[in-house]
Design a protein around this motif. Structure first.
Motif, PDB file in Angstrom:
ATOM      1  N   SER A  68      35.778  27.562  22.745  1.00  0.00           N
ATOM      2  CA  SER A  68      36.518  26.305  22.583  1.00  0.00           C
ATOM      3  C   SER A  68      38.028  26.524  22.626  1.00  0.00           C
ATOM      4  N   SER A  94      34.578  15.762  28.649  1.00  0.00           N
ATOM      5  CA  SER A  94      34.790  16.664  27.516  1.00  0.00           C
ATOM      6  C   SER A  94      35.953  17.625  27.694  1.00  0.00           C
ATOM      7  N   GLU A 123      27.066   7.728  20.683  1.00  0.00           N
ATOM      8  CA  GLU A 123      27.320   9.166  20.559  1.00  0.00           C
ATOM      9  C   GLU A 123      26.787   9.696  19.230  1.00  0.00           C
ATOM     10  N   THR A 124      25.968  10.754  19.306  1.00  0.00           N
ATOM     11  CA  THR A 124      25.366  11.322  18.093  1.00  0.00           C
ATOM     12  C   THR A 124      26.169  12.479  17.515  1.00  0.00           C
ATOM     13  N   ASN A 125      27.045  13.061  18.330  1.00  0.00           N
ATOM     14  CA  ASN A 125      27.875  14.163  17.849  1.00  0.00           C
ATOM     15  C   ASN A 125      29.133  13.579  17.215  1.00  0.00           C
ATOM     16  N   HIS A 126      29.053  13.260  15.927  1.00  0.00           N
ATOM     17  CA  HIS A 126      30.150  12.578  15.246  1.00  0.00           C
ATOM     18  C   HIS A 126      31.379  13.470  15.099  1.00  0.00           C
ATOM     19  N   PHE A 127      31.160  14.782  14.970  1.00  0.00           N
ATOM     20  CA  PHE A 127      32.293  15.703  14.874  1.00  0.00           C
ATOM     21  C   PHE A 127      33.123  15.677  16.158  1.00  0.00           C
ATOM     22  N   LYS A 128      32.431  15.761  17.288  1.00  0.00           N
ATOM     23  CA  LYS A 128      33.120  15.733  18.580  1.00  0.00           C
ATOM     24  C   LYS A 128      33.803  14.383  18.791  1.00  0.00           C
ATOM     25  N   SER A 129      33.138  13.315  18.381  1.00  0.00           N
ATOM     26  CA  SER A 129      33.711  11.982  18.522  1.00  0.00           C
ATOM     27  C   SER A 129      34.974  11.841  17.681  1.00  0.00           C
ATOM     28  N   GLU A 130      34.970  12.418  16.484  1.00  0.00           N
ATOM     29  CA  GLU A 130      36.143  12.343  15.613  1.00  0.00           C
ATOM     30  C   GLU A 130      37.302  13.141  16.190  1.00  0.00           C
ATOM     31  N   ILE A 131      37.003  14.292  16.785  1.00  0.00           N
ATOM     32  CA  ILE A 131      38.046  15.084  17.443  1.00  0.00           C
ATOM     33  C   ILE A 131      38.681  14.270  18.567  1.00  0.00           C
ATOM     34  N   GLN A 134      41.098  11.648  17.205  1.00  0.00           N
ATOM     35  CA  GLN A 134      42.357  12.198  16.709  1.00  0.00           C
ATOM     36  C   GLN A 134      43.251  12.697  17.847  1.00  0.00           C
TER      37      GLN A 134
END
Length: 364
Positions: A68, A94, A123-131, A134
């Protein structure tokens, strides 16, 4: 506002596998090569079949990102950008995070983000969505391929510079690709990666209904798209086998000669549960094929009255629509020509490229 001929831009994409976002990145890079001062394409993580479709006029760089945050990949990419005086990074899907890392080092870079994700709302990947949410404060502009994505972006992203943009097919794409592959029987083609939202199971069940009629004994179904041979793919192959269709369904995987295969087919279909604006639908129309698609995303808007629109996950309705075109070739040809004309007008590369260039000019 900067003259468009002074624009220096790269398309940024994580892979060159044959997905819709990847094809759009290549289309943009190739088409822009004749329109702006510099057009390049940077692939970050994985090369693939679409590398063959990059025109020689388009500058290409593969940074071979391993993780990453890969400092070596960042350094090499920044060197490529600097040596070509690139000002705009047009990041697809992405790749937005890598674009953000580039901007952290070189704040002069402008990021234009292009969202192709048909199921962004779920979207199920909430961490990626939050990134994403931001990081979006660093975006100079956001392109969305569907109205649903525009609304999601306006609600969730930290920028107001958001616009809808259509996909398009570059007339030069695949110009150097081998066309040796031949289809010897009448074929139904589906261009969609083997993954759950594309619902190939619905299509196989529809094809099974069609094959129950001896009149369609010679017809084949051709599946073109990434096959990871994962649980989804294995289950699909099992359904094909259990339905005694192993010899009737061709799973071709990723191809660089997609247009060649579509051109040889008689009918083109999509059986998806979720879409935004599928590139395959535009490709079908430009190839003058009669189209049967599920009523998801922008599909209804694209085909209008010039194709068959059916409810998602309804194998019987899908089969009946396909059979209509098999049994009525004159009507199929009429719809195919009408759809080609509609898409050629509404998804014209020149019009869309001008829209892109105007945004580029406004962000510098």
């Amino acid at each position: 506002m900067l003259n468009k001929n002074n624009i220096r831009v790269i398309q940024l994409i994580d892979s060159l596998d044959a997905g819709g976002g990847e094809r759009m990145a290549v289309n943009l890079a190739n088409t822009l090569a004749e329109k702006v001062a510099f057009s390049g394409l940077v692939c970050t993580r994985k090369e693939g079949v679409l590398k063959e479709t990059i025109n020689k006029e388009t500058a290409y760089f593969f940074c071979n990102k391993k993780r990453s945050i890969d400092f070596s990949a960042i350094k090499k990419t920044l060197s490529f950008l600097k040596s070509n005086n690139v000002e705009i990074v047009h990041a697809h899907g992405s790749s937005f995070f890598f674009a953000f890392l580039l901007k952290l080092v070189d704040s002069s870079l402008k990021i234009v983000w292009h969202d192709h994700h048909g199921n962004r709302v779920n979207e199920t990947n909430h961490f990626k969505s939050e990134i994403l949410k931001q990081v979006s404060r660093y975006f100079s502009h956001v392109f969305c391929v569907s109205n649903d994505l525009v609304e999601w972006s306006k609600t969730n992203l930290k920028t107001n510079l958001i616009s809808h943009i259509n996909n398009f097919v570059s007339p030069d794409t695949n110009q150097n690709i081998s066309r040796n592959f031949k289809l010897n029987e009448p074929c139904i083609v589906c261009v969609a990666n083997l993954r759950k939202p594309k619902n190939h199971f619905n299509l196989i069940n529809a094809f099974k209904i069609i094959k129950n009629n001896d009149a369609y004994k010679s017809w084949k179904l051709v599946l073109v798209g990434d096959n990871k041979n994962d649980e989804y793919a294995q289950s699909l192959k099992k359904l094909i086998s259990n339905s005694s269709l192993t010899q009737e369904v061709l799973i071709l995987g990723q191809r660089s000669d997609v247009s060649n295969i579509v051109n040889q087919s008689k009918i083109a279909v999509l059986s998806s549960d979720v879409e935004a604006l599928p590139m395959a639908l535009i490709e079908y129309a430009m190839a003058k094929k009669p189209v049967v698609v599920t009523d998801v995303g922008q599909c209804a808007e694209v085909i209008g009255n010039s194709g068959k629109l059916v409810a998602p996950n309804d194998a019987k309705a899908l089969a009946e629509a396909i059979q209509f075109y098999i049994e009525n070739p004159t009507e199929a040809n009429k719809d195919a020509k009408a759809l080609h004309e509609k898409v050629n007008n509404e998804f014209n590369p020149n019009t869309i490229i001008e829209q892109v260039i105007q945004v580029y000019s406004s962000v510098i």
